[in-house]
Design an enzyme around this catalytic site. Structure first.
Site, PDB file in Angstrom:
ATOM      1  N   GLY A  99     -30.039  22.134 -37.524  1.00 45.51           N
ATOM      2  CA  GLY A  99     -30.219  22.556 -38.950  1.00 45.51           C
ATOM      3  C   GLY A  99     -29.241  23.463 -39.596  1.00 45.51           C
ATOM      4  O   GLY A  99     -29.306  23.639 -40.654  1.00 45.51           O
ATOM      5  N   TYR A 100     -28.503  24.092 -38.797  1.00 43.74           N
ATOM      6  CA  TYR A 100     -27.512  25.177 -39.083  1.00 43.74           C
ATOM      7  C   TYR A 100     -26.393  24.464 -40.061  1.00 43.74           C
ATOM      8  O   TYR A 100     -26.247  25.270 -41.330  1.00 43.74           O
ATOM      9  CB  TYR A 100     -26.672  25.916 -38.142  1.00 43.74           C
ATOM     10  CG  TYR A 100     -27.481  26.740 -37.312  1.00 43.74           C
ATOM     11  CD1 TYR A 100     -28.167  27.891 -37.989  1.00 43.74           C
ATOM     12  CD2 TYR A 100     -27.726  26.848 -35.742  1.00 43.74           C
ATOM     13  CE1 TYR A 100     -29.031  28.996 -37.336  1.00 43.74           C
ATOM     14  CE2 TYR A 100     -28.706  27.712 -35.414  1.00 43.74           C
ATOM     15  CZ  TYR A 100     -29.105  28.812 -35.915  1.00 43.74           C
ATOM     16  OH  TYR A 100     -29.829  29.787 -35.301  1.00 43.74           O
ATOM     17  N   THR A 101     -26.145  23.301 -39.713  1.00 44.31           N
ATOM     18  CA  THR A 101     -24.922  22.741 -40.845  1.00 44.31           C
ATOM     19  C   THR A 101     -25.541  22.470 -42.212  1.00 44.31           C
ATOM     20  O   THR A 101     -24.949  22.712 -43.224  1.00 44.31           O
ATOM     21  CB  THR A 101     -24.527  21.512 -40.069  1.00 44.31           C
ATOM     22  OG1 THR A 101     -24.081  21.786 -38.811  1.00 44.31           O
ATOM     23  CG2 THR A 101     -23.366  20.644 -40.931  1.00 44.31           C
ATOM     24  N   LYS A 144     -33.419  15.261 -34.848  1.00 42.92           N
ATOM     25  CA  LYS A 144     -33.885  15.826 -33.709  1.00 42.92           C
ATOM     26  C   LYS A 144     -35.030  16.739 -33.922  1.00 42.92           C
ATOM     27  O   LYS A 144     -34.662  18.156 -33.776  1.00 42.92           O
ATOM     28  CB  LYS A 144     -32.901  16.285 -32.865  1.00 42.92           C
ATOM     29  CG  LYS A 144     -31.714  15.260 -32.349  1.00 42.92           C
ATOM     30  CD  LYS A 144     -30.747  16.053 -31.411  1.00 42.92           C
ATOM     31  CE  LYS A 144     -29.766  15.056 -31.220  1.00 42.92           C
ATOM     32  NZ  LYS A 144     -28.398  15.715 -30.483  1.00 42.92           N
ATOM     33  N   ASP A 152     -29.630  18.451 -36.393  1.00 42.65           N
ATOM     34  CA  ASP A 152     -29.967  18.886 -35.119  1.00 42.65           C
ATOM     35  C   ASP A 152     -30.588  20.217 -35.098  1.00 42.65           C
ATOM     36  O   ASP A 152     -32.055  20.293 -35.265  1.00 42.65           O
ATOM     37  CB  ASP A 152     -28.774  18.903 -34.210  1.00 42.65           C
ATOM     38  CG  ASP A 152     -29.058  19.071 -32.698  1.00 42.65           C
ATOM     39  OD1 ASP A 152     -30.007  18.985 -32.128  1.00 42.65           O
ATOM     40  OD2 ASP A 152     -27.971  19.462 -31.925  1.00 42.65           O
ATOM     41  N   ARG A 182     -16.919   6.953 -32.721  1.00 45.09           N
ATOM     42  CA  ARG A 182     -17.735   6.647 -34.015  1.00 45.09           C
ATOM     43  C   ARG A 182     -17.733   5.031 -34.587  1.00 45.09           C
ATOM     44  O   ARG A 182     -18.617   5.004 -35.269  1.00 45.09           O
ATOM     45  CB  ARG A 182     -17.066   7.614 -35.189  1.00 45.09           C
ATOM     46  CG  ARG A 182     -16.940   9.061 -35.117  1.00 45.09           C
ATOM     47  CD  ARG A 182     -16.235   9.651 -36.185  1.00 45.09           C
ATOM     48  NE  ARG A 182     -15.798  10.841 -35.742  1.00 45.09           N
ATOM     49  CZ  ARG A 182     -16.448  12.135 -36.168  1.00 45.09           C
ATOM     50  NH1 ARG A 182     -17.817  11.929 -36.427  1.00 45.09           N
ATOM     51  NH2 ARG A 182     -16.035  13.127 -35.809  1.00 45.09           N
ATOM     52  N   ASP A 228     -19.815  11.136 -32.896  1.00 42.74           N
ATOM     53  CA  ASP A 228     -18.952  11.121 -31.937  1.00 42.74           C
ATOM     54  C   ASP A 228     -18.949  11.938 -30.769  1.00 42.74           C
ATOM     55  O   ASP A 228     -19.915  12.891 -30.933  1.00 42.74           O
ATOM     56  CB  ASP A 228     -17.599  11.430 -32.835  1.00 42.74           C
ATOM     57  CG  ASP A 228     -17.630  13.160 -33.004  1.00 42.74           C
ATOM     58  OD1 ASP A 228     -18.501  13.639 -33.471  1.00 42.74           O
ATOM     59  OD2 ASP A 228     -16.596  13.812 -32.116  1.00 42.74           O
ATOM     60  N   GLU A 265     -26.370  12.657 -44.528  1.00 47.45           N
ATOM     61  CA  GLU A 265     -25.901  13.181 -43.270  1.00 47.45           C
ATOM     62  C   GLU A 265     -26.158  12.176 -42.214  1.00 47.45           C
ATOM     63  O   GLU A 265     -26.811  11.195 -42.252  1.00 47.45           O
ATOM     64  CB  GLU A 265     -26.699  14.519 -43.143  1.00 47.45           C
ATOM     65  CG  GLU A 265     -26.429  15.223 -41.835  1.00 47.45           C
ATOM     66  CD  GLU A 265     -25.072  15.839 -41.753  1.00 47.45           C
ATOM     67  OE1 GLU A 265     -24.274  14.946 -41.661  1.00 47.45           O
ATOM     68  OE2 GLU A 265     -24.912  16.904 -41.724  1.00 47.45           O
TER      69      GLU A 265
END
Ligand code: IMP
Length: 180
Positions: free
Chosen positions: A108-110, A134, A106, A168, A162, A102
């Site tokens: 952590g949801y994804t 983070k 951030d 990117r 991005d 990954e």
């Protein structure tokens, strides 16, 4: 200090190409050791992880399988577990050792959605390798085994990351700063 601007924002250098390279080699060495007798699947999350993954996989010396998954979170900073969309390829993951590659964790949801989905395929193990983390923003308790760099909870671009699909392509990582 190296600076770039994308749309209305200014960004300044946070992590140089050289530092990224050093750290990528360390992570690859670690993975080589930890998976010495295994054949892990590197599960790349698109699009953010493409550059990190391309560099990391070429430093790994054990044989690995590469697969991809698209994880789209709608509305940065407004992510909820419900609005992460996953687009996957049909592959057999049962009994396999998966390392998710990954770009950034951030809230952590994804990652949590991704983990829950991949667990349904009954792999033998799943670990996470993220270039950036983070920790102050983490909402969902997830265990991240391999972390390139821990950073402050500010917005970054470059090396695959991005802002509004731009930036990117930069070799270094830049952090958003106020214009002045
Ligand atoms: P999370 O679900 O909040 O952990 O967010 C993960 C996704 O949000 C990442 O895969 C990125 O696509 C995006 N993201 C989070 N922070 C940043 C950032 O600082 N720059 C660019 N994209 C980010």
């Amino acid at each position: 200090m190296k600076r770039i601007s994308i749309k209305e924002y200014e960004f300044e250098l946070l992590i140089s190409e050289d530092k990224i390279r050093e750290r990528v080699i360390e992570l690859a060495n670690q993975i080589d050791q930890d998976y010495a007798n295994k054949r892990p699947i590197l599960m790349l999350t698109l699009k953010g992880a493409i550059i990190f993954a391309a560099d990391l996989m070429r430093e790994i010396t054990i044989p690995t399988q590469i697969e991809t998954i698209i994880a789209k979170s709608y509305g940065y900073k407004m992510t909820t577990e419900g609005n992460v969309e996953l687009i996957e390829n049909p592959i057999d993951l049962e009994g396999k050792d998966i390392i998710i590659i990954e770009d950034i964790v951030d809230t952590g949801y994804t990652m949590s959605s991704l983990l829950n989905r991949l667990k349904e395929f009954k792999p033998s193990s799943i670990e996470i390798c993220t270039l950036l983390f983070k920790p102050k923003n983490l909402v969902v308790p997830i265990k991240v085994k391999y972390v390139g760099f821990e950073i402050d909870p500010l917005f970054v671009v470059g090396y695959g990351l991005d802002y509004a699909e731009l930036g990117r392509n930069y070799k270094d990582i830049y952090i958003r700063v106020d214009k002045n």
